[in-house]
Design a protein around this motif. Structure first.
Motif, PDB file in Angstrom:
ATOM      1  N   TRP A   2       0.859  -1.187   0.000  1.00 36.64           N
ATOM      2  CA  TRP A   2       0.000   0.000   0.000  1.00 36.64           C
ATOM      3  C   TRP A   2       0.891   1.232   0.000  1.00 36.64           C
ATOM      4  N   ALA A   8       0.626   5.544   0.172  1.00 40.74           N
ATOM      5  CA  ALA A   8      -0.205   6.731   0.396  1.00 40.74           C
ATOM      6  C   ALA A   8       0.274   7.854  -0.518  1.00 40.74           C
ATOM      7  N   GLY A  14     -10.090   5.183   1.822  1.00 44.29           N
ATOM      8  CA  GLY A  14      -9.359   3.917   1.772  1.00 44.29           C
ATOM      9  C   GLY A  14     -10.161   2.738   1.284  1.00 44.29           C
ATOM     10  N   PHE A  19      -4.848   6.327  -1.876  1.00 42.66           N
ATOM     11  CA  PHE A  19      -4.102   5.111  -1.586  1.00 42.66           C
ATOM     12  C   PHE A  19      -4.012   4.230  -2.820  1.00 42.66           C
TER      13      PHE A  19
END
Length: 116
Positions: A16, A18, A52, A81
C-alpha cells in the motif's frame, strides 16, 4: 514523486502506498506505474479514495510488459491510496524474481504505509 523499489517477499503479500494530493495538484494528470519487473512479477494497481475503500481506478497490464499503469486526474485534494498486488500466486512466490519498481509523477508519496 519518483521511483522506488519493492518486492512481494511473502506469500499473499501486497503493498500500500499513500499519495498526498495538494490543492495545487488538483486537475493535473498523475501517473502511477509499476516497471522494472523481476522475472516472475506481474502486478496489478488499484487506486482508492481518501476513505481507503472507494475504488477509483484499477489496471492490470497497461504498463510495459506485465507492468501496470494508471493515468488519473485528481478532482480534490487529500490522501489517496494505491494498492499494488500480484496478478496471481505464481507472480507472488516469495522469491528473488518477485520484484518491481513503483513510479509516480505529479504527487507526493509517503512510504511505508499500513493499509486501513
Amino acid at each position: 514523486t519518483g521511483l522506488t523499489a519493492h518486492t512481494f517477499h511473502a506469500q499473499a503479500d501486497m503493498d500500500w502506498i499513500a499519495i498526498a494530493i495538494s490543492p495545487a495538484e488538483v486537475g493535473k494528470l498523475t501517473y502511477f506505474e509499476t516497471l522494472r519487473l523481476g522475472a516472475r512479477a506481474d502486478t496489478m494497481l488499484e487506486l482508492y479514495g481518501p476513505d481507503g475503500t472507494t475504488l477509483l481506478a484499477q489496471d492490470d497490464d497497461d504498463g510495459y510488459g506485465l507492468g501496470s499503469l494508471i493515468a488519473w486526474t485528481p478532482a480534490a485534494p487529500g490522501t489517496y491510496f494505491i494498492k499494488v498486488k500480484p496478478y496471481s500466486s505464481y507472480s507472488n512466490a516469495a522469491n528473488c524474481g518477485a520484484t518491481y519498481s513503483f513510479f509516480v509523477s505529479g504527487a507526493h508519496v509517503y512510504l511505508p504505509w499500513v493499509a486501513p
